[in-house]
Design an enzyme around this catalytic site. Structure first.
Site, PDB file in Angstrom:
ATOM      1  N   ASP A 183      40.653  13.025  24.682  1.00 59.72           N
ATOM      2  CA  ASP A 183      40.476  13.688  25.819  1.00 59.72           C
ATOM      3  C   ASP A 183      41.788  14.605  26.242  1.00 59.72           C
ATOM      4  OD1 ASP A 183      40.506  15.084  28.451  1.00 59.72           O
ATOM      5  OD2 ASP A 183      38.727  13.772  28.963  1.00 59.72           O
ATOM      6  N   LYS A 208      39.543  22.567  34.208  1.00 58.18           N
ATOM      7  CA  LYS A 208      40.879  22.412  34.562  1.00 58.18           C
ATOM      8  C   LYS A 208      41.956  23.476  33.979  1.00 58.18           C
ATOM      9  CE  LYS A 208      39.396  18.668  36.523  1.00 58.18           C
ATOM     10  NZ  LYS A 208      38.496  17.761  35.653  1.00 58.18           N
TER      11      LYS A 208
HETATM   12  N1  LCS Z   1      38.033  14.404  31.482  1.00 63.93           N
HETATM   13  C1  LCS Z   1      39.201  14.089  32.164  1.00 63.93           C
HETATM   14  C2  LCS Z   1      40.600  13.607  31.700  1.00 63.93           C
HETATM   15  C3  LCS Z   1      39.329  14.726  33.684  1.00 63.93           C
HETATM   16  O1  LCS Z   1      40.278  14.712  34.464  1.00 63.93           O
HETATM   17  C4  LCS Z   1      37.794  14.869  33.943  1.00 63.93           C
HETATM   18  C5  LCS Z   1      37.712  15.344  35.574  1.00 63.93           C
HETATM   19  C6  LCS Z   1      36.736  15.024  33.335  1.00 63.93           C
HETATM   20  C7  LCS Z   1      37.026  14.575  31.959  1.00 63.93           C
HETATM   21  C8  LCS Z   1      35.456  15.306  33.425  1.00 63.93           C
HETATM   22  O2  LCS Z   1      35.456  16.756  33.717  1.00 63.93           O
HETATM   23  P1  LCS Z   1      34.483  17.544  34.566  1.00 63.93           P
HETATM   24  O3  LCS Z   1      33.143  17.007  34.278  1.00 63.93           O
HETATM   25  O4  LCS Z   1      34.786  17.136  36.139  1.00 63.93           O
HETATM   26  O5  LCS Z   1      34.424  18.913  34.389  1.00 63.93           O
HETATM   27  N2  LCS Z   1      38.592  15.121  36.306  1.00 63.93           N
HETATM   28  C9  LCS Z   1      38.985  15.134  37.676  1.00 63.93           C
HETATM   29  C10 LCS Z   1      39.931  14.500  38.192  1.00 63.93           C
HETATM   30  O6  LCS Z   1      40.957  13.920  37.944  1.00 63.93           O
HETATM   31  N3  LCS Z   1      39.885  14.907  39.477  1.00 63.93           N
HETATM   32  O7  LCS Z   1      38.811  15.755  39.936  1.00 63.93           O
HETATM   33  C11 LCS Z   1      37.751  15.498  38.482  1.00 63.93           C
END
Ligand code: LCS
Length: 401
Positions: A183, A208
């Site tokens: 990731d 992000k």
């Molecule tokens: N991978 C990582 C490293 C992440 O930080 C997050 C979300 C995801 C996958 C999932 O992505 P999403 O489905 O939200 O687009 N991280 C978050 C965080 O650290 N704070 O809020 C969401």
């Protein structure tokens, strides 16, 4: 667009679909759920994969396709698949590569929802997971079994910023014939390209840095043509976590400024990290750009800079930590990261609340750990806000004593 151009150029031009009808500079948003076939023969040829072309929005869309091509160019992979969220990408990518009876080796520290999926849900599907310290080569090798199929990690790790050596992981994976999946959300392709080190699949929460403006939830997986086709035809098509054309358009727009945004995120973060490291009320700063960081030696070899995110330990109690965060006037208390705004959050009670206390300890997530995503504001304003909140916390500690 050749893949040889510089990243700064590629973020703007690579993978762009030419609008032959009107010559639009900006990519059109193809806001359509389905696509008309000339005749039955054409429709059936497309379904059979005998003719290129779009069929139905869940199977592909031109705006979304452009984003996929752009991301494949940026991550130096053959292809990419877009998803409705980062977790859509994580779950679909893993499930496309695992089946009942398989075993997965994963990093002990991961984004909270990824951990929850692996630790709580995968058992329901008969998929076994071992969580290991991914900085420890021997521990990883010892965790691999006959039925291990995949090795999964983040670098830097959310939330404690531990850096994992991708070349080491790729080598272990190749020797044991495992699919390696990383990731790359925290770095983005502006700062590291896992494919260069032999990692098979690269996942992003496009929510992000890729989008960068805090207004989209989206995900992407980059990899070989074969892998991406497998994901698209199984866990994307049939489980359905697709990205909308509107969201793809916003991420494409965000990507055009990725290089310049990340450059500022990094220079701001470096100054903030240096400020915090020198502060008597900060026990430790985990920022890969600092010489004191565990992963500092990988800067230049694996990552081009330290990134925009750091985690730091407050010299105080949980209540002091809460007081510090509540005293901030500009930095927003919010999860997510990689936006123009500086965002601060408390992993133990927020993003990593799916961890049990002992699992949090094993993953190095304490109650006084704070994660800061440094934004694009003028850096002295960010430092000024942190300084006044730390001062308020220090005054509180003095009163309590
Ligand atoms: N991978 C990582 C490293 C992440 O930080 C997050 C979300 C995801 C996958 C999932 O992505 P999403 O489905 O939200 O687009 N991280 C978050 C965080 O650290 N704070 O809020 C969401």
């Amino acid at each position: 667009m050749t893949n040889s151009r510089h990243l700064d150029t590629k973020t703007i031009h690579a993978g762009k679909i030419k609008d032959n009808q009107f010559g639009a500079l900006s990519t059109p948003i193809f806001q359509t759920s389905t696509f008309i076939f000339e005749n039955v023969e054409q429709g059936s040829a497309r379904f059979m994969g005998e003719e290129e072309g779009f069929i139905y929005g869940r199977l592909g869309n031109p705006t979304v396709r452009e984003l996929e091509q752009r991301m494949a160019a940026l991550e130096l992979t053959e292809d990419a698949a877009a998803f409705g969220s980062g977790m859509g990408a994580v779950s679909a990518t893993l499930l496309a590569n695992l089946r009942k009876g398989d075993h997965l080796v994963a990093s002990a520290a991961l984004y909270g929802c990824t951990f929850a999926l692996l630790n709580h849900k995968f058992a329901d599907f008969g998929i076994e997971v071992s969580f290991v310290d991914m900085t420890n080569e021997e521990a990883i090798k010892a965790a691999i079994k006959d039925n291990t199929k995949v090795i999964y990690f983040e670098t830097p790790v959310n939330p404690n910023l531990v850096v994992i050596d991708m070349e080491m992981i790729a080598k272990i994976a190749k020797e044991a014939e495992l699919v390696s999946i990383v990731d790359n959300t925290f770095m983005s392709p502006a700062l590291q390209n896992p494919a260069e080190f032999g990692i098979d699949l690269i996942i992003h929460s496009a929510t992000k840095y890729l989008n960068g403006h805090g207004d989209v939830i989206a995900g992407i997986t980059c990899g070989s043509k074969e892998q991406i086709e497998n994901i698209k035809l199984t866990t994307l098509k049939d489980m359905g976590a697709v990205m909308s054309p509107q969201d793809a358009w916003l991420v494409i727009r965000g990507l055009k400024t990725l290089s310049v945004r990340v450059e500022r995120h990094c220079s701001n973060a470096m100054k903030v990290a240096q400020y915090l490291e020198a502060h008597p009320r900060i026990k430790q700063v985990n920022y890969p750009g600092l010489a004191s960081h565990q992963g500092y030696s990988l800067i230049g070899r694996q990552m081009r800079a330290g990134g925009g995110i750091m985690a730091f330990e407050i010299e105080g109690t949980f209540d002091d930590t809460v007081h510090f965060m509540n005293s901030l006037k500009m930095c927003s208390i919010a999860v997510s990261l990689g936006d123009a705004e500086s965002l601060i959050q408390h992993p133990a009670s927020m993003t990593h609340s799916p961890y049990e206390p002992e699992e949090r300890d094993a993953a190095g997530i304490s109650e006084t750990l704070v994660r800061l995503s440094v934004g694009l504001e003028y850096v002295e304003d960010i430092i000024g806000d942190l300084a006044q909140a730390l001062e308020s916390m220090t005054n509180r500690i003095k009163q309590v004593i």
